[in-house]
Write an enzyme that holds these catalytic residues in place. Structure first.
Site, PDB file in Angstrom:
ATOM      1  N   ARG A 253       0.856  -1.179   0.000  1.00 32.38           N
ATOM      2  CA  ARG A 253       0.000   0.000   0.000  1.00 32.38           C
ATOM      3  C   ARG A 253       0.892   1.229   0.000  1.00 32.38           C
ATOM      4  NH1 ARG A 253      -3.478  -2.913  -1.304  1.00 32.38           N
ATOM      5  NH2 ARG A 253      -5.590  -3.178  -0.457  1.00 32.38           N
ATOM      6  N   GLU A 281      -2.760   8.467  -3.730  1.00 28.86           N
ATOM      7  CA  GLU A 281      -3.175   7.594  -4.827  1.00 28.86           C
ATOM      8  C   GLU A 281      -4.635   7.861  -5.160  1.00 28.86           C
ATOM      9  OE1 GLU A 281      -3.858   2.882  -5.301  1.00 28.86           O
ATOM     10  OE2 GLU A 281      -1.799   3.404  -4.724  1.00 28.86           O
ATOM     11  N   HIS A 300      -1.256   0.872  -9.679  1.00 25.80           N
ATOM     12  CA  HIS A 300      -1.947  -0.082  -8.801  1.00 25.80           C
ATOM     13  C   HIS A 300      -2.633  -1.181  -9.622  1.00 25.80           C
ATOM     14  CE1 HIS A 300      -3.925  -0.495  -4.561  1.00 25.80           C
ATOM     15  NE2 HIS A 300      -3.605  -1.671  -5.079  1.00 25.80           N
TER      16      HIS A 300
END
Length: 337
Positions: A253, A281, A300
């Site tokens: 993450r 993000e 991602h």
């Protein structure tokens, strides 16, 4: 378009379903982000409805007993129906991390269980981790830029062979990453998790030993979940202990890494990075991380690949079979109080 599918009985209009537990039209509904007709082997006795975060609900949320969180639709959409799901017993994510769903735990009735998707993304994420390592070491981005410019730019680049790789977060994804590293003749692979244990491939070191292990690693791969303990784990001290020229790979993450601290190391040229996740993000246009030297960024995409759908279907079939039989579910990570 909303679809409904019922096993073990005829499909009824919502208004025709008899009440259960005092809830009007109280069928036991299962909300799925994949059309139920596309999932083989779903157990009978439940009413399956398809919802993938569209503006309209497929049925009354108060009838939902098993809610599968739509995949990659954002936290707001995922949490939106929870406050109305007064009978929900299971909330099943299709991600290994549940940090974005945990705030919704307080909206769930007492005893409801939150399950993650441990194992679902192992193959896909491990593949991407290996891709990022190889692409960064062999300077594939540089070759692509040279190709775009029509330049023949040769020379030596680092190989993965003979490198020392440190995996921080040795769960199922970390283990899958090591499986894929094995043929590449690494000098060694070192494993770190929250607590020490023995794994099939060797010892797993506790997080307390991480600081001492960092200086010997050529490649550091982050595969740890985001928790209060791992938030900003990779800060100035962590990065300072990495050897000069080492590569940091993040498939965990974004918030595991202190972005400002990483930027300082990248801009100095001391470290390189390959990041599938960032903080913030999505990474906004104009953010300095986009153009920092020695960084490779993917948006991602560790999980979303052709490997996702068949594994997601198997996970949902298996969990719902256990649920319908009243047996313990897998991957329970939290319960509402």
């Amino acid at each position: 378009m909303t679809t409904t599918h019922q096993r073990g009985g005829a499909v009824n209009d919502v208004s025709d379903v008899s009440g259960v537990d005092g809830v009007p039209g109280g069928a036991d509904d299962v909300w799925l982000p994949i059309p139920p007709d596309e999932i083989d082997g779903l157990p009978d006795g439940l009413r399956y409805v398809h919802w993938d975060a569209g503006p309209d609900y497929p049925a009354d949320p108060a009838r939902c007993v098993f809610y599968t969180v739509p995949y990659l639709k954002g936290t707001e959409a995922a949490l939106r129906p929870l406050s109305r799901m007064s009978r929900v017993r299971v909330v099943q994510t299709l991600t290994a991390g549940v940090d974005d769903i945990l705030p919704g735990l307080s909206r769930m009735p007492s005893g409801a269980r939150l399950c993650n998707a441990r194992g679902l993304h192992d193959a896909s994420t491990a593949e991407l981790a290996l891709t990022l390592i190889l692409a960064s070491l062999r300077d594939i981005p540089g070759f692509v830029r040279s190709q775009d410019a029509g330049e023949w730019r040769t020379g030596f680049r680092p190989a993965l062979a003979d490198k020392s790789v440190l995996i921080v977060g040795y769960g199922s994804i970390g283990s899958a990453i090591e499986d894929r590293l094995t043929p590449f003749e690494c000098a060694r692979v070192v494993r770190v998790a929250r607590t020490a244990r023995d794994a099939v491939r060797g010892p797993v070191h506790p997080i307390s030993e991480l600081s001492a292990l960092l200086p010997a690693a050529d490649v550091v791969v982050l595969a740890t979940p985001l928790t209060e303990d791992t938030r900003d784990l990779v800060g100035r001290d962590f990065l300072a202990r990495m050897k000069e020229g080492a590569l940091l790979v993040n498939v965990a993450r974004g918030a595991v890494v202190d972005t400002a601290a990483l930027l300082a190391e990248l801009e100095s040229g001391r470290l390189r990075a390959a990041l599938d996740v960032t903080d913030p993000e999505p990474l906004p246009a104009g953010h300095p991380l986009w153009h920092a030297p020695g960084v490779l960024i993917t948006p991602h995409v560790g999980g979303p690949s052709s490997a996702f759908l068949p594994r997601a279907k198997r996970l949902l079939r298996d969990q719902l079979t256990l649920f319908a039989a009243g047996e313990p579910l897998r991957n329970v990570v939290a319960s509402a109080e």
